[in-house]
Design a protein around this motif. Structure first.
Motif, PDB file in Angstrom:
ATOM      1  N   LYS A 349      59.681  16.990  15.664  1.00 34.75           N
ATOM      2  CA  LYS A 349      58.466  17.817  15.673  1.00 34.75           C
ATOM      3  C   LYS A 349      57.235  17.071  15.186  1.00 34.75           C
ATOM      4  O   LYS A 349      56.104  17.538  15.398  1.00 34.75           O
ATOM      5  CB  LYS A 349      58.682  19.075  14.829  1.00 34.75           C
ATOM      6  N   VAL A 350      57.400  15.902  14.558  1.00 40.76           N
ATOM      7  CA  VAL A 350      56.226  15.144  14.112  1.00 40.76           C
ATOM      8  C   VAL A 350      55.631  14.313  15.241  1.00 40.76           C
ATOM      9  O   VAL A 350      54.482  13.871  15.148  1.00 40.76           O
ATOM     10  CB  VAL A 350      56.557  14.210  12.916  1.00 40.76           C
ATOM     11  N   VAL A 351      56.392  14.096  16.320  1.00 41.60           N
ATOM     12  CA  VAL A 351      55.957  13.165  17.369  1.00 41.60           C
ATOM     13  C   VAL A 351      54.616  13.573  17.993  1.00 41.60           C
ATOM     14  O   VAL A 351      53.697  12.744  18.069  1.00 41.60           O
ATOM     15  CB  VAL A 351      57.048  13.005  18.450  1.00 41.60           C
ATOM     16  N   PRO A 352      54.431  14.825  18.459  1.00 45.35           N
ATOM     17  CA  PRO A 352      53.130  15.159  19.058  1.00 45.35           C
ATOM     18  C   PRO A 352      51.972  15.059  18.079  1.00 45.35           C
ATOM     19  O   PRO A 352      50.868  14.644  18.454  1.00 45.35           O
ATOM     20  CB  PRO A 352      53.325  16.604  19.550  1.00 45.35           C
ATOM     21  N   ILE A 353      52.206  15.420  16.820  1.00 46.51           N
ATOM     22  CA  ILE A 353      51.130  15.362  15.823  1.00 46.51           C
ATOM     23  C   ILE A 353      50.695  13.922  15.596  1.00 46.51           C
ATOM     24  O   ILE A 353      49.498  13.605  15.589  1.00 46.51           O
ATOM     25  CB  ILE A 353      51.587  16.004  14.497  1.00 46.51           C
ATOM     26  N   VAL A 354      51.674  13.043  15.442  1.00 47.99           N
ATOM     27  CA  VAL A 354      51.358  11.634  15.178  1.00 47.99           C
ATOM     28  C   VAL A 354      50.715  10.991  16.400  1.00 47.99           C
ATOM     29  O   VAL A 354      49.789  10.181  16.283  1.00 47.99           O
ATOM     30  CB  VAL A 354      52.629  10.874  14.755  1.00 47.99           C
ATOM     31  N   MET A 355      51.185  11.356  17.599  1.00 43.77           N
ATOM     32  CA  MET A 355      50.584  10.778  18.807  1.00 43.77           C
ATOM     33  C   MET A 355      49.124  11.198  18.961  1.00 43.77           C
ATOM     34  O   MET A 355      48.269  10.384  19.326  1.00 43.77           O
ATOM     35  CB  MET A 355      51.381  11.199  20.040  1.00 43.77           C
ATOM     36  N   ILE A 356      48.831  12.447  18.684  1.00 43.62           N
ATOM     37  CA  ILE A 356      47.430  12.902  18.769  1.00 43.62           C
ATOM     38  C   ILE A 356      46.603  12.220  17.684  1.00 43.62           C
ATOM     39  O   ILE A 356      45.443  11.846  17.915  1.00 43.62           O
ATOM     40  CB  ILE A 356      47.357  14.430  18.649  1.00 43.62           C
ATOM     41  N   ALA A 357      47.195  12.037  16.500  1.00 40.30           N
ATOM     42  CA  ALA A 357      46.490  11.330  15.435  1.00 40.30           C
ATOM     43  C   ALA A 357      46.134   9.910  15.881  1.00 40.30           C
ATOM     44  O   ALA A 357      45.005   9.443  15.674  1.00 40.30           O
ATOM     45  CB  ALA A 357      47.345  11.290  14.166  1.00 40.30           C
ATOM     46  N   GLU A 358      47.081   9.215  16.513  1.00 41.18           N
ATOM     47  CA  GLU A 358      46.813   7.860  16.993  1.00 41.18           C
ATOM     48  C   GLU A 358      45.802   7.862  18.138  1.00 41.18           C
ATOM     49  O   GLU A 358      45.020   6.919  18.290  1.00 41.18           O
ATOM     50  CB  GLU A 358      48.118   7.193  17.441  1.00 41.18           C
ATOM     51  N   PHE A 359      45.808   8.921  18.918  1.00 46.73           N
ATOM     52  CA  PHE A 359      44.786   9.084  19.967  1.00 46.73           C
ATOM     53  C   PHE A 359      43.404   9.196  19.334  1.00 46.73           C
ATOM     54  O   PHE A 359      42.441   8.576  19.800  1.00 46.73           O
ATOM     55  CB  PHE A 359      45.117  10.325  20.795  1.00 46.73           C
ATOM     56  N   PHE A 360      43.291   9.974  18.264  1.00 52.59           N
ATOM     57  CA  PHE A 360      42.022  10.084  17.537  1.00 52.59           C
ATOM     58  C   PHE A 360      41.578   8.714  17.028  1.00 52.59           C
ATOM     59  O   PHE A 360      40.390   8.374  17.079  1.00 52.59           O
ATOM     60  CB  PHE A 360      42.158  11.049  16.365  1.00 52.59           C
ATOM     61  N   PHE A 361      42.550   7.935  16.534  1.00 52.36           N
ATOM     62  CA  PHE A 361      42.206   6.607  16.033  1.00 52.36           C
ATOM     63  C   PHE A 361      41.705   5.717  17.171  1.00 52.36           C
ATOM     64  O   PHE A 361      40.785   4.914  16.988  1.00 52.36           O
ATOM     65  CB  PHE A 361      43.413   5.948  15.360  1.00 52.36           C
ATOM     66  N   GLY A 362      42.302   5.855  18.360  1.00 49.19           N
ATOM     67  CA  GLY A 362      41.834   5.086  19.510  1.00 49.19           C
ATOM     68  C   GLY A 362      40.402   5.430  19.875  1.00 49.19           C
ATOM     69  O   GLY A 362      39.600   4.539  20.197  1.00 49.19           O
ATOM     70  N   ILE A 363      40.059   6.721  19.826  1.00 46.95           N
ATOM     71  CA  ILE A 363      38.671   7.124  20.088  1.00 46.95           C
ATOM     72  C   ILE A 363      37.746   6.571  19.005  1.00 46.95           C
ATOM     73  O   ILE A 363      36.646   6.095  19.293  1.00 46.95           O
ATOM     74  CB  ILE A 363      38.560   8.655  20.162  1.00 46.95           C
ATOM     75  N   PHE A 364      38.204   6.635  17.759  1.00 47.91           N
ATOM     76  CA  PHE A 364      37.418   6.065  16.659  1.00 47.91           C
ATOM     77  C   PHE A 364      37.138   4.585  16.913  1.00 47.91           C
ATOM     78  O   PHE A 364      36.027   4.101  16.690  1.00 47.91           O
ATOM     79  CB  PHE A 364      38.161   6.246  15.334  1.00 47.91           C
ATOM     80  N   PHE A 365      38.154   3.856  17.401  1.00 48.61           N
ATOM     81  CA  PHE A 365      37.946   2.441  17.689  1.00 48.61           C
ATOM     82  C   PHE A 365      36.913   2.261  18.792  1.00 48.61           C
ATOM     83  O   PHE A 365      36.062   1.373  18.725  1.00 48.61           O
ATOM     84  CB  PHE A 365      39.263   1.769  18.066  1.00 48.61           C
ATOM     85  N   ASN A 366      36.987   3.099  19.847  1.00 51.63           N
ATOM     86  CA  ASN A 366      35.972   3.053  20.902  1.00 51.63           C
ATOM     87  C   ASN A 366      34.578   3.278  20.336  1.00 51.63           C
ATOM     88  O   ASN A 366      33.613   2.603  20.711  1.00 51.63           O
ATOM     89  CB  ASN A 366      36.272   4.135  21.947  1.00 51.63           C
ATOM     90  N   LEU A 367      34.463   4.251  19.448  1.00 49.70           N
ATOM     91  CA  LEU A 367      33.168   4.589  18.866  1.00 49.70           C
ATOM     92  C   LEU A 367      32.650   3.506  17.926  1.00 49.70           C
ATOM     93  O   LEU A 367      31.450   3.447  17.641  1.00 49.70           O
ATOM     94  CB  LEU A 367      33.274   5.912  18.097  1.00 49.70           C
ATOM     95  N   SER A 368      33.565   2.651  17.445  1.00 48.70           N
ATOM     96  CA  SER A 368      33.162   1.653  16.448  1.00 48.70           C
ATOM     97  C   SER A 368      32.197   0.619  17.005  1.00 48.70           C
ATOM     98  O   SER A 368      31.599  -0.138  16.243  1.00 48.70           O
ATOM     99  CB  SER A 368      34.399   0.936  15.890  1.00 48.70           C
ATOM    100  N   LEU A 369      32.025   0.591  18.334  1.00 43.77           N
ATOM    101  CA  LEU A 369      31.146  -0.433  18.906  1.00 43.77           C
ATOM    102  C   LEU A 369      29.719  -0.331  18.385  1.00 43.77           C
ATOM    103  O   LEU A 369      29.026  -1.335  18.265  1.00 43.77           O
ATOM    104  CB  LEU A 369      31.157  -0.349  20.431  1.00 43.77           C
ATOM    105  N   TRP A 370      29.258   0.881  18.039  1.00 49.41           N
ATOM    106  CA  TRP A 370      27.849   1.023  17.660  1.00 49.41           C
ATOM    107  C   TRP A 370      27.538   0.274  16.368  1.00 49.41           C
ATOM    108  O   TRP A 370      26.480  -0.361  16.244  1.00 49.41           O
ATOM    109  CB  TRP A 370      27.445   2.494  17.552  1.00 49.41           C
ATOM    110  N   TYR A 371      28.448   0.318  15.388  1.00 51.05           N
ATOM    111  CA  TYR A 371      28.120  -0.399  14.147  1.00 51.05           C
ATOM    112  C   TYR A 371      28.472  -1.880  14.234  1.00 51.05           C
ATOM    113  O   TYR A 371      27.944  -2.686  13.458  1.00 51.05           O
ATOM    114  CB  TYR A 371      28.758   0.262  12.919  1.00 51.05           C
ATOM    115  N   LYS A 372      29.338  -2.257  15.173  1.00 46.52           N
ATOM    116  CA  LYS A 372      29.613  -3.680  15.364  1.00 46.52           C
ATOM    117  C   LYS A 372      28.469  -4.357  16.111  1.00 46.52           C
ATOM    118  O   LYS A 372      28.099  -5.495  15.802  1.00 46.52           O
ATOM    119  CB  LYS A 372      30.930  -3.859  16.124  1.00 46.52           C
ATOM    120  N   LEU A 373      27.907  -3.664  17.085  1.00 48.49           N
ATOM    121  CA  LEU A 373      26.812  -4.243  17.866  1.00 48.49           C
ATOM    122  C   LEU A 373      25.497  -4.256  17.111  1.00 48.49           C
ATOM    123  O   LEU A 373      24.623  -5.071  17.401  1.00 48.49           O
ATOM    124  CB  LEU A 373      26.640  -3.466  19.184  1.00 48.49           C
TER     125      LEU A 373
END
Length: 496
Positions: A349-373
């Motif tokens: 039962k933890v699998v979907p929660i953790v996968m969505i959490a990692e999905f959020f982290f992937g979006i966060f990484f995408n968004l990180s471009l603004w402070y890197k640039l």
């Protein structure tokens, strides 16, 4: 669109090496647990947790710093940036190894390995080599050579696995059959030390394999550039440390917070085993990251709105592919769960929660471009520290009441908050017109399909579930392709 196609191709190549590597290394775990008692394997787990933190510290954000300054307007020669970074990492890695050797006794005692100092020495050599070679691998990404990157990664992985099998399986067999053949180098009492020896040998050989990326250019050290890179990368170091802690802190806190101390390690084991299923999302995010950093910094030199549209498109395709992965894992969980023992199924039962959490982290990484640039990497540090604080608080509140489910929801809350805050601040500091409505539609559609598939599931007929769910997955993919006007033929490279 050409840039997005290149990003997709590179992500696929990087992803191949990442997915195969993680899967094969994961396959070593049953070998370790079969051959060594839990008390010894605990030492392996503990030391590798320290290694993960040490690697973040010893690379100190130089990988991203290299991409930034190799594409910087003020520094016209990327090789000057590369050589300055190499010299910096070479000196710091050497200093680290020297300090470990000088203070080996107190360090090995602190790491619960006072009787096995050789374990610490071997891993210190491996860490020093891996920290140094992180930059040549980044250089390959900068030069857009994903095939060589993937080849070297796979050679590295194959060598490590081969050495593990040789020392842990073949040598004990030879010791019984013909001990004279291997008596000059093999000690049956060395045990888990051969895991560390295989790692060290692989890391040293990796340096040799990367020699073409370490020669053929003049080594120059630019002190001014180096200081700017350190200032730029220092917040990324804090970000990295906080990120590692976000991923591993649960293992430290859980035994302290869980009320039934005698059951704590068992519950933690169930949670850790089920994380292996959710690792597919982690692998996709990592593969995307390898391709995305050189992509955004190369695009940053362009003018006009095209580059901003490219960033927006990259986010859109990340969300689509991530949601396809989520649905594939959840729809075929009846098969994937057999990667772990049946006694661990209670934690599925933890699998979907953790996968969505990692999905959020992937979006966060995408968004990180603004402070890197914009060279405002301190923002990334603050976001990660915020996430770390949420991880601690949510674990403290939920673990005593809900056990390992509290760990899963802590990851969800941590990465979800980091994602939301980074988006809000990014729209103020470096506005990019993400199609939030379309992105939300893809996410909500996937979650809705998953919920619906659970409602109509047949508990004791997994084959029937898969027959019903497969058209859902195909329908989701076709829907996304139609909305985005994606033609499969356009994604296949054509000879010119």
């Amino acid at each position: 669109m050409a840039g997005i196609k290149s990003l997709a191709k590179d992500t696929a190549i990087y992803g191949l090496s990442s997915i195969i590597g993680r899967f094969l290394n994961w396959c070593l775990v049953p070998l370790y647990t079969q051959m060594f008692p839990s008390s010894e394997y605990g030492i392996v787990s503990y030391i590798y947790a320290i290694v993960a933190l040490a690697l973040i510290i010893l690379t100190y954000g130089m990988e991203t710093g290299f991409f930034r300054f190799a594409n910087h307007e003020r520094y016209k020669d990327p090789m000057e940036v590369y050589s300055t970074s190499l010299i910096s990492l070479g000196l710091s890695s050497t200093a680290f190894l020297a300090l470990v050797l000088i203070f080996i006794k107190p360090i090995s005692t602190a790491m619960h390995s006072s009787l096995h100092e050789s374990y610490i020495v071997m891993m210190a050599i491996a860490v020093a080599c891996d920290a140094f070679t992180a930059l040549p691998f980044s250089y390959l990404r900068f030069r857009k050579r994903p095939m060589r990157f993937a080849f070297l990664r796979l050679v590295n992985i194959g060598l490590n696995i081969g050495l593990n099998l040789f020392f842990i399986l073949i040598c004990p067999w030879l010791w019984k059959q013909a001990p004279g053949w291997i008596a000059w180098f093999y000690d049956p009492d060395f045990g888990i030390g051969y895991i560390f020896l295989a790692n060290m040998m692989t890391s040293v050989i990796n340096v040799a394999l990367l020699l073409p990326e370490l020669r053929g250019f003049p080594y120059r050290f630019n002190p001014k550039l180096w200081r700017e890179m350190l200032i730029y990368s220092a917040p990324l170091l804090v970000l990295g440390i906080a990120g590692v802690m976000n991923q591993t802190l649960y293992s430290i806190l859980f035994p302290i917070l869980f009320p039934d101390k005698s059951e704590a390690m068992s519950q933690l084991g169930i949670y850790g085993a089920n994380l292996k299923i959710a690792i597919v999302m982690v692998m996709f995010t990592q593969a995307f990251r390898f391709a995305y950093e050189p992509f955004i910094f190369a695009r940053s030199k362009e003018r006009g709105e095209d580059k901003l549209q490219s960033y927006s498109d990259a986010m859109k395709y990340f969300v689509i592919f991530a949601m396809v992965i989520f649905l594939a894992v959840m729809f075929y969980l009846d098969i994937l769960r057999h990667f772990i023992a049946a006694s661990y199924f209670s934690g599925l039962k933890v699998v979907p929660i953790v996968m969505i959490a990692e999905f959020f982290f992937g979006i966060f990484f995408n968004l990180s471009l603004w402070y890197k640039l914009t060279d405002k990497t301190a923002w990334g540090m603050w976001f990660s520290l915020l996430g770390l604080a949420i991880t601690v608080v949510v674990n403290i509140i939920l673990v005593p009441r809900y056990g390992y489910m509290g760990c899963a929801w802590a990851s969800f809350a941590c990465y979800g908050t980091m994602m939301a805050v980074s988006y809000i601040v990014g729209q103020i500091k470096y506005p990019i017109r993400y199609n939030v409505g379309r992105l939300s539609f893809y996410f909500i559609s996937a979650i809705t399909l998953w919920f619906f598939s659970e409602l109509i599931a047949f508990g004791h007929r997994p084959w029937l579930n898969m027959i019903i769910r497969t058209p859902f997955l195909i329908g989701y993919v076709l829907m996304a392709m139609k909305l985005e006007k994606i033609n499969i033929r356009d994604l296949i490279p054509h000879k010119r």
